[in-house]
Each structure stands twice: as C-alpha cells, then as structure tokens.
Design an enzyme around this catalytic site. Structure first.
Site, short mmCIF file in Angstrom:
data_model
loop_
_atom_site.label_atom_id
_atom_site.label_comp_id
_atom_site.label_asym_id
_atom_site.label_seq_id
_atom_site.Cartn_x
_atom_site.Cartn_y
_atom_site.Cartn_z
N MET A 97 0.85 -1.19 0.00
CA MET A 97 0.00 0.00 0.00
C MET A 97 0.89 1.24 0.00
O MET A 97 1.78 1.36 0.85
CB MET A 97 -0.92 0.00 1.23
CG MET A 97 -1.99 -1.08 1.22
SD MET A 97 -2.98 -1.09 2.73
CE MET A 97 -1.82 -1.89 3.87
N GLN A 112 7.36 -4.87 -4.86
CA GLN A 112 6.35 -4.78 -5.91
C GLN A 112 6.65 -3.63 -6.85
O GLN A 112 6.92 -2.51 -6.41
CB GLN A 112 4.94 -4.61 -5.34
CG GLN A 112 3.86 -4.77 -6.43
CD GLN A 112 2.47 -4.46 -5.96
OE1 GLN A 112 2.12 -3.30 -5.77
NE2 GLN A 112 1.65 -5.49 -5.79
N CYS A 158 -3.72 -2.49 -9.00
CA CYS A 158 -4.01 -1.20 -8.37
C CYS A 158 -5.07 -0.46 -9.17
O CYS A 158 -4.90 -0.21 -10.37
CB CYS A 158 -2.75 -0.36 -8.26
SG CYS A 158 -3.05 1.26 -7.53
N LYS A 215 0.03 -9.79 -8.50
CA LYS A 215 -1.18 -9.42 -7.77
C LYS A 215 -2.13 -8.74 -8.76
O LYS A 215 -1.74 -7.80 -9.44
CB LYS A 215 -0.88 -8.49 -6.61
CG LYS A 215 -2.09 -8.15 -5.74
CD LYS A 215 -1.69 -7.34 -4.51
CE LYS A 215 -2.86 -7.17 -3.55
NZ LYS A 215 -3.90 -6.26 -4.08
N GLY A 245 -9.05 -9.29 -0.07
CA GLY A 245 -10.30 -8.56 -0.18
C GLY A 245 -11.29 -8.89 0.90
O GLY A 245 -11.74 -10.04 1.01
N GLY A 284 -4.86 -5.98 3.63
CA GLY A 284 -4.42 -4.64 3.27
C GLY A 284 -4.98 -3.58 4.18
O GLY A 284 -4.47 -3.33 5.27
N ARG A 285 -6.09 -2.95 3.76
CA ARG A 285 -6.60 -1.78 4.47
C ARG A 285 -6.96 -2.07 5.93
O ARG A 285 -6.87 -1.18 6.77
CB ARG A 285 -7.82 -1.23 3.73
CG ARG A 285 -7.49 -0.56 2.39
CD ARG A 285 -8.74 -0.22 1.61
NE ARG A 285 -9.50 -1.40 1.26
CZ ARG A 285 -10.82 -1.44 1.10
NH1 ARG A 285 -11.54 -0.35 1.30
NH2 ARG A 285 -11.42 -2.56 0.77
#
Length: 325
Positions: free
Chosen positions: A18, A71, A101, A140, A204, A227-228
C-alpha cells in the site's frame, strides 16, 4: 506453501503493498505482530530505471522484515525488465508485479489494473520479467476490469504458464475500486482448478479472524493477504492467526500496548523519512490505533492538524493520562 525456494509453514498471512503505508517501519511492526510475509509499497518501473531517489528508497528493507517482496508497476516491457533487475539487486525474497491497483493516477498511466484491458501486454510483461531475473516473480491482480470482463480463471492459467511462482487475487474488479463486497467465488475457482499448481493467495474483505476463516473455508487458498484492515491495526495478524488456530477471538490490545506501538511507529517513521513526511503519513493510522475510545474526537483533531513531533508526543501523553488506568 512455497514461492520459489521460499517455504512458509502453515497458512501464511501477507501484508498487502500500500502506497505511503507499507514502508519499513510499518512492515517491521506487522512482522512482529504476526504477518508472515510483507511487501513494499508499489514502486514505479520508470522511477527505478531513472534512479529517482524516492523510488530507490522504497527498495530498502532490513533482514528482520524477511520474507519480503518488492512490488513494481508499469506498462512498458523494457522498463519493467530493467526495473525488475534493479529490484532483484536488492535481494528480495520475490518480486511482485502490480496488475491490480485501481487508483486513477496509476490506471491513467497504463499501470496497475489498466493492464486488465490489455491481457496480451500483461502476459508479455510477465513472461519477460520472469526470464530476466533469478528471484521468484509473483503477480497481484483483480478479477477483471468490470462486471462484464472477469477473465481471472483463464488469466491465472496463462500467468502460471508464463512462469510466475504465486498469484494473489483481489476479489473485486477495477470498476469496483474498494467499494461493494469482494467476491471470493472466482478466487475459489482459480484455487481449485485442476490445472493450477502455484500457490493462490486471497485478498479482499478480510478484516478479522472470522472473515479470514470464511475466505479459507470458501476458497481453500494457500495464503491470505490483508491490506486496508491493517492500517493502524497491525494486531490483525496476531488476531487472525489466533482465531484460525483456536476458533476464539483475542481481546483488543490494551491502551498501554496501543500507545507503545503507535509511538514505535511514529519514532521509526520519523527516523526513516523525516519529521514532516512521517507526521503527515501517520495521520491515516491514528484513528485506527485508538478506535473505540469514548470522546476521542478532540484528540483525533489535534493529531490530524499538528506538524510538530513534540506536539504529537505531548498529545500521546495526554491520551495516556486520559485513558490509561
């Protein structure tokens, strides 16, 4: 689970790449709190081959972050080859190609999820990068560009044929951005396809132990990427591991631990990127570090407006006095 020669015992949890989040200070904290594998912020291939200082700095990592992937993103075959070689010189455990992304500034330049509209180029880049470096190459990506175009099953087979060592699938299309609900169905179809033999990592809507178990039960993935949900909440990795092992939910971290980790994050960020940048980028973490605290808004507003490290430390002292027993 194996990514090339890298072998990880059990079900690994990955920290997702991220921008302005997964820098060395945050990656190290996440490793300490249970992340099995971490990935750098995504790095522009053009920035790497032009020796842009900001891009080169993103290659930095320490031994205690391993296993770590770098990445990169871009849409030019030669630039991606050369960038992968620069990344490989930093000796990561693997190189990850960003074809997922969804943010406008990346997509408008033809990078990230934009490649889902040009699968021949996506596959050409992948095959060329795999052949150009000795370290394992992973990808990814997302289910597809929009609801009318979800080629992920066929794409996964072709990526495997191109030589990638693992594939991470985010269960949304580019058109969804981060909205709506992630669809894990096609992730499961890829994982359980009889011709797929590389590791499949699901991504996700994994926000806690129960959602991680739900993804695992539905799809059978080899690993889970978070992730988030990790922003300001690096404890999520510890909590998910505990839930998968026991079926029980760990209590939320106490205030002493929240403050200690927040201070560690702040101090190491300032040391790594300088006071002003660190203070601005830390703002996205504060609300999550102290989520659920009653009457916290005045403290949050102060944290979100100060540009002085001394003032931030003073605010953290005030928080400790207010909320620590």
């Amino acid at each position: 689970m194996k990514i090339g020669s890298l072998e990880i015992i059990g079900l690994p949890l990955f920290l997702a790449p991220m921008e302005d989040v997964t820098d060395p200070p945050f990656r190290k904290i996440c490793r300490e709190l249970g992340a099995d594998v971490v990935v750098t912020e995504f790095i522009s291939s053009e920035g790497l081959i032009r020796d842009v200082a900001g891009s080169l700095k993103k290659l930095e990592f320490s031994a205690d972050e391993r296993p770590v992937g770098i990445q990169i993103f871009g849409n030019n075959v030669e630039a991606m080859i050369n960038a992968a070689r620069v990344a490989a010189s930093a000796a990561p455990d693997f190189i990850d190609l960003n074809f997922g992304c969804p943010v406008r500034k990346i997509v408008n330049k033809g990078g990230g999820a934009a490649l889902l509209q040009d699968l021949p180029l996506l596959l050409q880049i992948t095959g060329a990068v795999v052949k150009s470096v000795e370290v394992p190459v992973t990808v990814k990506t997302r289910l597809g560009w929009d609801e009318r175009s979800k080629p992920i099953v066929d794409l996964a087979l072709k990526l495997q044929d191109a030589g990638i060592a693992a594939l991470t699938i985010h269960g949304r299309t580019r058109a969804q951005l981060y909205g709506g609900k992630a669809d894990w169905t096609l992730i499961g179809e890829v994982k359980n396809h009889p011709s797929i033999h590389i590791p499949i990592i699901g991504n996700g809507d994994v926000t806690d132990g129960p959602s991680a178990k739900a993804m695992l039960d539905q799809t059978g993935v080899d690993g889970i990427m978070i992730g988030r949900a990790s922003v300001g909440n690096p404890w999520i990795f510890r909590e998910v591991h505990h839930y998968l092992a026991t079926g029980n939910t760990l209590p939320s971290p106490g205030m002493d631990e929240r403050l200690r980790v927040c201070r560690q994050h702040l101090e190491t960020s300032v040391a790594w990127k300088g006071e002003i940048t660190a203070l601005l980028e830390m703002r996205r973490h504060y609300s999550h570090y102290f989520s659920g605290l009653p009457n916290f808004k005045p403290f949050r507003m102060r944290l979100m407006t100060t540009v002085s490290l001394g003032e931030v430390n003073g605010i953290l002292d005030d928080i400790a006095r207010q909320y620590c027993p």
